[in-house]
Motif scaffolding. Structure first.
Motif, PDB file in Angstrom:
ATOM      1  N   LEU A   8      10.801  -4.324   0.926  1.00 29.44           N
ATOM      2  CA  LEU A   8       9.448  -4.810   0.672  1.00 29.44           C
ATOM      3  C   LEU A   8       9.499  -6.331   0.569  1.00 29.44           C
ATOM      4  O   LEU A   8      10.261  -6.875  -0.233  1.00 29.44           O
ATOM      5  CB  LEU A   8       8.908  -4.208  -0.628  1.00 29.44           C
ATOM      6  CG  LEU A   8       7.463  -4.522  -1.004  1.00 29.44           C
ATOM      7  CD1 LEU A   8       6.500  -3.951   0.033  1.00 29.44           C
ATOM      8  CD2 LEU A   8       7.149  -3.965  -2.388  1.00 29.44           C
ATOM      9  N   ARG A   9       8.710  -7.025   1.378  1.00 31.19           N
ATOM     10  CA  ARG A   9       8.741  -8.485   1.418  1.00 31.19           C
ATOM     11  C   ARG A   9       7.733  -9.077   0.433  1.00 31.19           C
ATOM     12  O   ARG A   9       6.640  -8.547   0.256  1.00 31.19           O
ATOM     13  CB  ARG A   9       8.431  -8.988   2.829  1.00 31.19           C
ATOM     14  CG  ARG A   9       9.486  -8.601   3.854  1.00 31.19           C
ATOM     15  CD  ARG A   9       9.083  -9.115   5.230  1.00 31.19           C
ATOM     16  NE  ARG A   9      10.088  -8.767   6.229  1.00 31.19           N
ATOM     17  CZ  ARG A   9      11.140  -9.524   6.516  1.00 31.19           C
ATOM     18  NH1 ARG A   9      11.333 -10.662   5.873  1.00 31.19           N
ATOM     19  NH2 ARG A   9      12.004  -9.143   7.443  1.00 31.19           N
ATOM     20  N   ASP A  67       0.818  -1.217   0.000  1.00 29.25           N
ATOM     21  CA  ASP A  67       0.000   0.000   0.000  1.00 29.25           C
ATOM     22  C   ASP A  67       0.852   1.268   0.000  1.00 29.25           C
ATOM     23  O   ASP A  67       0.380   2.338  -0.410  1.00 29.25           O
ATOM     24  CB  ASP A  67      -0.916   0.012   1.225  1.00 29.25           C
ATOM     25  CG  ASP A  67      -2.092  -0.941   1.075  1.00 29.25           C
ATOM     26  OD1 ASP A  67      -2.276  -1.467  -0.040  1.00 29.25           O
ATOM     27  OD2 ASP A  67      -2.808  -1.162   2.067  1.00 29.25           O
ATOM     28  N   ASP A  68       2.104   1.168   0.462  1.00 32.42           N
ATOM     29  CA  ASP A  68       2.973   2.340   0.503  1.00 32.42           C
ATOM     30  C   ASP A  68       3.430   2.779  -0.881  1.00 32.42           C
ATOM     31  O   ASP A  68       4.021   3.849  -1.028  1.00 32.42           O
ATOM     32  CB  ASP A  68       4.202   2.053   1.373  1.00 32.42           C
ATOM     33  CG  ASP A  68       3.848   1.815   2.830  1.00 32.42           C
ATOM     34  OD1 ASP A  68       2.909   2.467   3.316  1.00 32.42           O
ATOM     35  OD2 ASP A  68       4.500   0.963   3.471  1.00 32.42           O
ATOM     36  N   LEU A  69       3.160   1.962  -1.908  1.00 29.48           N
ATOM     37  CA  LEU A  69       3.608   2.272  -3.262  1.00 29.48           C
ATOM     38  C   LEU A  69       2.511   2.901  -4.108  1.00 29.48           C
ATOM     39  O   LEU A  69       2.667   3.028  -5.323  1.00 29.48           O
ATOM     40  CB  LEU A  69       4.113   0.999  -3.951  1.00 29.48           C
ATOM     41  CG  LEU A  69       5.580   0.604  -3.712  1.00 29.48           C
ATOM     42  CD1 LEU A  69       5.836   0.303  -2.254  1.00 29.48           C
ATOM     43  CD2 LEU A  69       5.940  -0.618  -4.558  1.00 29.48           C
ATOM     44  N   ALA A 108      -1.679  -7.093  -9.383  1.00 29.90           N
ATOM     45  CA  ALA A 108      -2.974  -6.664  -8.852  1.00 29.90           C
ATOM     46  C   ALA A 108      -2.895  -6.335  -7.365  1.00 29.90           C
ATOM     47  O   ALA A 108      -3.716  -5.554  -6.852  1.00 29.90           O
ATOM     48  CB  ALA A 108      -4.022  -7.746  -9.090  1.00 29.90           C
ATOM     49  N   SER A 109      -1.908  -6.911  -6.666  1.00 26.68           N
ATOM     50  CA  SER A 109      -1.786  -6.640  -5.226  1.00 26.68           C
ATOM     51  C   SER A 109      -1.382  -5.191  -4.951  1.00 26.68           C
ATOM     52  O   SER A 109      -1.475  -4.730  -3.807  1.00 26.68           O
ATOM     53  CB  SER A 109      -0.764  -7.592  -4.595  1.00 26.68           C
ATOM     54  OG  SER A 109       0.566  -7.275  -4.988  1.00 26.68           O
ATOM     55  N   PHE A 110      -0.943  -4.474  -5.983  1.00 24.11           N
ATOM     56  CA  PHE A 110      -0.570  -3.065  -5.816  1.00 24.11           C
ATOM     57  C   PHE A 110      -1.728  -2.116  -6.117  1.00 24.11           C
ATOM     58  O   PHE A 110      -1.548  -0.904  -6.101  1.00 24.11           O
ATOM     59  CB  PHE A 110       0.635  -2.728  -6.696  1.00 24.11           C
ATOM     60  CG  PHE A 110       1.899  -3.416  -6.268  1.00 24.11           C
ATOM     61  CD1 PHE A 110       2.629  -2.954  -5.188  1.00 24.11           C
ATOM     62  CD2 PHE A 110       2.349  -4.543  -6.936  1.00 24.11           C
ATOM     63  CE1 PHE A 110       3.784  -3.591  -4.776  1.00 24.11           C
ATOM     64  CE2 PHE A 110       3.513  -5.191  -6.547  1.00 24.11           C
ATOM     65  CZ  PHE A 110       4.229  -4.721  -5.453  1.00 24.11           C
ATOM     66  N   ASP A 111      -2.902  -2.680  -6.427  1.00 18.05           N
ATOM     67  CA  ASP A 111      -4.083  -1.830  -6.618  1.00 18.05           C
ATOM     68  C   ASP A 111      -4.394  -1.079  -5.324  1.00 18.05           C
ATOM     69  O   ASP A 111      -4.276  -1.632  -4.223  1.00 18.05           O
ATOM     70  CB  ASP A 111      -5.290  -2.685  -7.019  1.00 18.05           C
ATOM     71  CG  ASP A 111      -5.196  -3.203  -8.437  1.00 18.05           C
ATOM     72  OD1 ASP A 111      -4.373  -2.659  -9.200  1.00 18.05           O
ATOM     73  OD2 ASP A 111      -5.920  -4.161  -8.765  1.00 18.05           O
ATOM     74  N   HIS A 112      -4.798   0.170  -5.460  1.00 23.79           N
ATOM     75  CA  HIS A 112      -5.096   0.989  -4.281  1.00 23.79           C
ATOM     76  C   HIS A 112      -6.134   2.030  -4.699  1.00 23.79           C
ATOM     77  O   HIS A 112      -6.053   2.597  -5.798  1.00 23.79           O
ATOM     78  CB  HIS A 112      -3.828   1.684  -3.775  1.00 23.79           C
ATOM     79  CG  HIS A 112      -3.971   2.328  -2.442  1.00 23.79           C
ATOM     80  ND1 HIS A 112      -4.561   3.562  -2.275  1.00 23.79           N
ATOM     81  CD2 HIS A 112      -3.606   1.907  -1.201  1.00 23.79           C
ATOM     82  CE1 HIS A 112      -4.543   3.880  -0.995  1.00 23.79           C
ATOM     83  NE2 HIS A 112      -3.970   2.898  -0.321  1.00 23.79           N
ATOM     84  N   PRO A 113      -7.115   2.305  -3.864  1.00 28.95           N
ATOM     85  CA  PRO A 113      -8.158   3.272  -4.252  1.00 28.95           C
ATOM     86  C   PRO A 113      -7.622   4.669  -4.528  1.00 28.95           C
ATOM     87  O   PRO A 113      -8.258   5.439  -5.258  1.00 28.95           O
ATOM     88  CB  PRO A 113      -9.116   3.264  -3.040  1.00 28.95           C
ATOM     89  CG  PRO A 113      -8.345   2.664  -1.918  1.00 28.95           C
ATOM     90  CD  PRO A 113      -7.388   1.704  -2.537  1.00 28.95           C
ATOM     91  N   VAL A 145       4.653   1.384 -10.687  1.00 23.60           N
ATOM     92  CA  VAL A 145       5.194   0.063 -10.373  1.00 23.60           C
ATOM     93  C   VAL A 145       5.235  -0.746 -11.661  1.00 23.60           C
ATOM     94  O   VAL A 145       4.296  -0.714 -12.460  1.00 23.60           O
ATOM     95  CB  VAL A 145       4.327  -0.671  -9.328  1.00 23.60           C
ATOM     96  CG1 VAL A 145       4.864  -2.077  -9.072  1.00 23.60           C
ATOM     97  CG2 VAL A 145       4.265   0.127  -8.033  1.00 23.60           C
ATOM     98  N   ILE A 146       6.324  -1.476 -11.874  1.00 23.53           N
ATOM     99  CA  ILE A 146       6.410  -2.358 -13.032  1.00 23.53           C
ATOM    100  C   ILE A 146       6.896  -3.721 -12.568  1.00 23.53           C
ATOM    101  O   ILE A 146       7.932  -3.842 -11.914  1.00 23.53           O
ATOM    102  CB  ILE A 146       7.302  -1.767 -14.146  1.00 23.53           C
ATOM    103  CG1 ILE A 146       7.307  -2.691 -15.363  1.00 23.53           C
ATOM    104  CG2 ILE A 146       8.705  -1.444 -13.654  1.00 23.53           C
ATOM    105  CD1 ILE A 146       7.744  -2.014 -16.642  1.00 23.53           C
TER     106      ILE A 146
END
Length: 306
Positions: free
Chosen positions: A266-267, A191-193, A212-217, A198-199
């Motif tokens: 980032l883990r 969420d911090d990104l 898709a895990s980097f999707d954020h509103p 992001v690529i």
């Protein structure tokens, strides 16, 4: 009697049909293909039209800016290239008396590490190696049809006609330029990104889930999430354009060492690339394949990084 594999009409695909077809795809237009092949433009146009009649479908959409492949043309391209590669291999194989040919294929990100190790492994043996760049799906397809003898791929291989040996389970790392706002952070979550582009390296279908895990509103259009089949592209965007790149750790080592990027804290728990050395069961006794199997530790070391 009709020859096996040819239509009952007697019209068959000639080698030159495939040469012209692949040239048009590669150059993007009939005129450019004609210049490359040193043929007249009408000759290329006539041959493509005849090929389309033989196959009963359109292969190209012609436009002011050139020719683009139709879905049928896209499907034909892989078959055409395999046929031409196999003819090249036959010519070389017949003319080479004292050495055995080994066709080794891998994605670009793996090939640049594995190919040098493979060439060193066969040094001193009567083997000539032809290294090919292809994505993992292509490698597996060419192993099945016999145009490749061995390869390095990311996904697991369930086919009975193929055998595989594990080379590595590679972890992922997030990279950014040294001046990136997140470069100095001690701990990060996905969420911090949301305010940065992001690529993600697209190694397989599961990479889309990671992206898709980097999707954020709150993610705006100025902070897109992309995927790419070339990790070098991701690293370049991280170093030069403010992106955060998600790539295999072994690919990132050089960029970090040279100071072009830094690793972010980032883990990626549970995300691993299962890298396999794959070969056709029918090619198991080829000298080149046996030699590489004997030298798997060297291939593993090439992927281990510094």
């Amino acid at each position: 009697m009709t020859a096996p594999g040819f239509p009952t009409t007697g019209h068959h695909i000639e080698t030159m049909d495939l040469v012209v077809f692949t040239a048009v795809v590669r150059t993007g237009s009939l005129g450019a293909a004609a210049a490359e092949l040193r043929l007249s433009a009408p000759s290329v146009s006539t041959r493509i039209a005849a090929l389309e009649r033989k196959l009963g479908t359109r292969l190209f959409v012609r436009g002011a800016r050139g020719s683009t492949t139709t879905p049928a043309g896209e499907r034909l391209l892989d078959y055409a290239q395999r046929c031409l590669d196999l003819l090249d291999e036959a010519a070389i194989g017949v003319s080479t008396q004292d050495t055995q040919r080994l066709v080794l294929a891998a994605p670009a990100s793996l090939g640049e590490l594995v190919f040098p190790a493979a060439l060193r492994a066969v040094s001193g043996h009567a083997v000539t190696v032809h290294c090919r760049i292809a994505h993992s799906g292509e490698v597996i397809g060419r192993l099945v049809d016999g145009t490749v003898h061995a390869g390095v791929v990311v996904p697991k291989v369930p086919l009975r006609s193929l055998r595989s040996e594990s080379l590595a389970r590679a972890s992922l790392v997030a990279l950014a330029g040294p001046e990136h706002p997140l470069a100095g952070r001690r701990g990060l979550r996905a969420d911090d990104l949301h305010r940065t582009g992001v690529i993600v390296y697209r190694w397989g279908r599961e990479a889309q889930d990671l992206a898709a895990s980097f999707d954020h509103p709150d993610r705006g259009i100025d902070a897109p999430v992309h995927t790419t089949g070339l990790p070098s592209t991701a690293i370049q965007l991280a170093a030069e354009s403010g992106y955060v790149a998600i790539v295999p750790r072994f690919v990132a080592a050089r960029s970090v060492r040279d100071g072009h990027t830094v690793a972010l804290p980032l883990r990626f728990t549970g995300w691993r690339l299962d890298i396999q050395f794959v070969y056709a069961a029918a090619a198991a006794n080829r000298l080149g394949v046996r030699t590489l199997l004997d030298n798997l530790p060297a291939l593993r070391a090439a992927l281990a990084g510094p």
